[in-house]
Design a protein around this motif. Structure first.
Motif, short mmCIF file in Angstrom:
data_model
loop_
_atom_site.label_atom_id
_atom_site.label_comp_id
_atom_site.label_asym_id
_atom_site.label_seq_id
_atom_site.Cartn_x
_atom_site.Cartn_y
_atom_site.Cartn_z
N UNK A 1 0.85 -1.18 0.00
CA UNK A 1 0.00 0.00 0.00
C UNK A 1 0.89 1.24 0.00
N UNK A 2 0.57 2.18 -0.90
CA UNK A 2 1.38 3.39 -1.00
C UNK A 2 0.54 4.49 -1.63
N UNK A 3 0.84 5.73 -1.23
CA UNK A 3 0.14 6.85 -1.84
C UNK A 3 0.70 7.18 -3.22
N UNK A 4 1.95 6.79 -3.45
CA UNK A 4 2.58 7.03 -4.74
C UNK A 4 2.87 5.71 -5.43
N UNK A 5 2.55 5.65 -6.70
CA UNK A 5 2.74 4.42 -7.45
C UNK A 5 4.21 4.00 -7.50
N UNK A 6 5.10 4.94 -7.49
CA UNK A 6 6.53 4.63 -7.58
C UNK A 6 7.05 3.94 -6.32
N UNK B 1 6.03 -0.88 -4.42
CA UNK B 1 6.74 -2.12 -4.11
C UNK B 1 7.95 -1.89 -3.21
N UNK B 2 8.01 -0.76 -2.57
CA UNK B 2 9.06 -0.49 -1.58
C UNK B 2 8.81 -1.37 -0.36
N UNK B 3 9.87 -1.89 0.26
CA UNK B 3 9.67 -2.73 1.46
C UNK B 3 8.86 -2.04 2.55
N UNK B 4 8.96 -0.73 2.61
CA UNK B 4 8.20 -0.02 3.64
C UNK B 4 6.70 -0.02 3.35
N UNK B 5 6.28 -0.38 2.11
CA UNK B 5 4.87 -0.37 1.72
C UNK B 5 4.17 -1.70 2.00
N UNK B 6 4.93 -2.67 2.53
CA UNK B 6 4.34 -3.99 2.78
C UNK B 6 3.32 -3.91 3.90
N UNK B 7 2.19 -4.62 3.68
CA UNK B 7 1.20 -4.79 4.75
C UNK B 7 0.71 -6.23 4.73
N UNK B 8 0.36 -6.78 5.89
CA UNK B 8 -0.19 -8.13 5.96
C UNK B 8 -1.04 -8.26 7.21
N UNK B 9 -1.86 -9.29 7.18
CA UNK B 9 -2.71 -9.54 8.36
C UNK B 9 -3.06 -11.02 8.42
N UNK B 10 -3.25 -11.51 9.60
CA UNK B 10 -3.72 -12.86 9.86
C UNK B 10 -4.86 -12.75 10.87
N UNK B 11 -6.02 -13.35 10.50
CA UNK B 11 -7.20 -13.24 11.36
C UNK B 11 -7.79 -14.62 11.58
N UNK B 12 -8.02 -14.97 12.79
CA UNK B 12 -8.74 -16.20 13.13
C UNK B 12 -10.10 -15.85 13.70
N UNK B 13 -11.11 -16.52 13.21
CA UNK B 13 -12.47 -16.21 13.64
C UNK B 13 -13.16 -17.48 14.10
N UNK B 14 -13.62 -17.50 15.34
CA UNK B 14 -14.32 -18.66 15.91
C UNK B 14 -15.76 -18.26 16.20
#
Length: 484
Positions: A331-336, A339-352
């Motif tokens: 995710x980034x505000x600028x297209x350039x 793919x910068x390492x600082x633009x990485x986002x992730x999530x893991x969700x468990x739902x019971x």
């Protein structure tokens, strides 16, 4: 970092699948065939051994019949419909099996927004306009702890097999109907030949009676009786031609022919009825495994297996549902910088989720599944009962047909002698012409009756083959349910 995070993402999904695969045994009852009191053996009392049940009609030694059956199977819309239903059931099975794997989606979005300068959260430092670009993968998976999807897969496989067996029912019924229609047509051909021969005899009698009347040997009553008898046979001949024409169009429909060919049917003739009767192949040894040979019984049992598995699916709703959701992307505000390492986002969700209150909805679904299973038990039991009734009735009809035929042949021999004696008595003046006419009628009716008896006997033999699952290979289910 990118590779490490992506590896963790993949490991999480694989672990979820492994946990699901090692879950507890599926809920619900495991299938057991209903206990039925079945006969230990079947007795054919026939004369032919080593019957090829897949092509039982070969025993009649009529190439035309073989050709007609092949034509019917190639053109049958009922078979085409049954084949399409197999394809639909196979697609349903494939759809259910996808539940064993996680769903993975690629998501991409680009957003540009303008903030209200009068809002409480507006900051002049942040600017009035903002861009946001995202690219990533998302995955979700429900762990099948209670075997809900396993039971769904079991049910879908059973329904696929049931549809394949239903096609077998259509096929064996088609073969039986075509064969019996062909025998009916050959019987009408024989009736027509008999009527033509009888009419020729009656017309010759009328000619002789007319000469006798002209010579003053007989009275007018004898002449009119001869005229009436000849006219009656001629009417019978016309009715037989009508019935044969209707039989031809009915057989053309069974063969799947075009409307133009149904209006003007052209049907080849093979072995005559007498030769077909002489070649009748009555099996001496009957297969005792009727439950495995009859396609309708196989279909009913597979429907019962599916209904039994549906109970496990319904019961799984009582227990907790554990779902895993994962996402990885940029995710980034600028297209350039996307793919910068600082633009990485992730999530893991468990739902019971554990149902607490459903106002009896789950109980109702389980009760309905149990009720459908009981319906399937009743239908299976009834199908088995009808199967053995069909075998019993067919065996009875075949045995009775042979006895009736033998008795009718004896009667015809006696009636021929009666006609010969009645004609002698009439010519010598010891009886009236009515006695001759009665003898002629009795003989004609007996000969016509013998044709009907032979046709009924052939139909009974066909019904016996059908009752025992002839014309259908139980092993063909595997081929029909395999993926194309």
């Amino acid at each position: 970092m990118f590779k490490r995070t992506l590896r963790s993402f993949a490991i999480t999904l694989v672990a979820a699948c492994a946990v699901s695969a090692c879950g507890v045994a599926p809920l619900g009852p495991n299938y057991q065939r209903p206990a039925l009191d079945l006969p230990a053996s079947l007795t054919g009392n026939g004369t032919v051994s080593n019957v090829d049940w897949l092509v039982w009609w070969k025993g009649f030694n009529d190439p035309v019949l073989d050709t007609l059956l092949a034509e019917a199977a190639a053109n049958s819309q009922d078979l085409a419909l049954a084949t399409a239903r197999i394809a639909e059931a196979r697609a349903t099975l494939d759809q259910n099996q996808s539940n064993f794997y996680p769903s993975v989606d690629l998501n991409a979005s680009a957003t540009r927004r303008r903030y209200s300068e009068n809002s409480a959260t507006y900051s002049a430092a942040g600017g009035t306009f903002a861009n946001d670009r995202q690219l990533g993968l998302s995955a979700s998976y429900e762990i099948d702890f209670w075997g809900k999807y396993a039971r769904a897969d079991e049910a879908a496989k059973a329904r696929l097999l049931a549809q394949a067996a239903s096609r077998g029912t259509v096929l064996s019924t088609l073969y039986a109907n075509v064969a019996q229609s062909y025998f009916a047509l050959r019987a009408l051909d024989a009736q027509l030949t008999l009527a033509e021969q009888t009419l020729a005899t009656r017309q010759e009698n009328l000619r002789l009676q007319n000469r006798r009347f002209q010579g003053g040997v007989i009275g007018e009553m004898d002449l009119r009786q001869a005229e009436s008898e000849a006219a009656g046979i001629e009417a019978t001949l016309q009715q037989t031609r009508q019935s044969r024409s209707n039989a031809e169009s009915a057989l053309a429909v069974l063969l799947g022919r075009k409307p133009t060919d149904i209006i003007n049917p052209v049907l080849a003739r093979g072995t005559d009825l007498g030769a077909l009767y002489a070649a009748q192949a009555i099996p001496a040894d009957l297969p005792s495994d009727v439950l495995a040979r009859r396609p309708d019984v196989v279909s009913a049992e597979q429907a019962l297996i599916a209904a039994n598995a549906d109970i496990g699916q319904a019961r799984a709703a009582y227990f907790p549902k554990l779902s895993l959701t994962a996402g990885y992307g940029f995710q980034s505000k600028d297209l350039s910088d996307l793919f910068d390492p600082a633009s990485v986002l992730w999530n893991l969700i468990g739902n019971l989720t554990q149902p607490i209150f459903r106002a009896g909805a789950i109980d109702a679904v389980v009760a309905a599944a149990n009720a459908r299973q009981q319906q399937a038990v009743a239908q299976y039991t009834q199908t088995v009962q009808n199967a053995f009734r069909d075998v019993h009735d067919s065996l009875t009809n075949v045995a009775a047909g042979r006895e009736i035929t033998a008795t009718t042949v004896k009667r015809i021999d006696a009636l021929r002698s009666t006609l010969r004696l009645a004609d002698l008595r009439y010519k010598n003046g010891y009886s009236s012409y009515l006695e001759v006419l009665n003898a002629q009628r009795d003989l004609s009716q007996a000969e016509s009756g013998l044709i009907d008896i032979q046709r009924s006997q052939l139909n009974a033999i066909v019904s016996l083959y059908k009752a025992l699952g002839g014309g259908w290979d139980a092993g063909s289910i595997v081929a029909q349910t395999a993926k194309p």
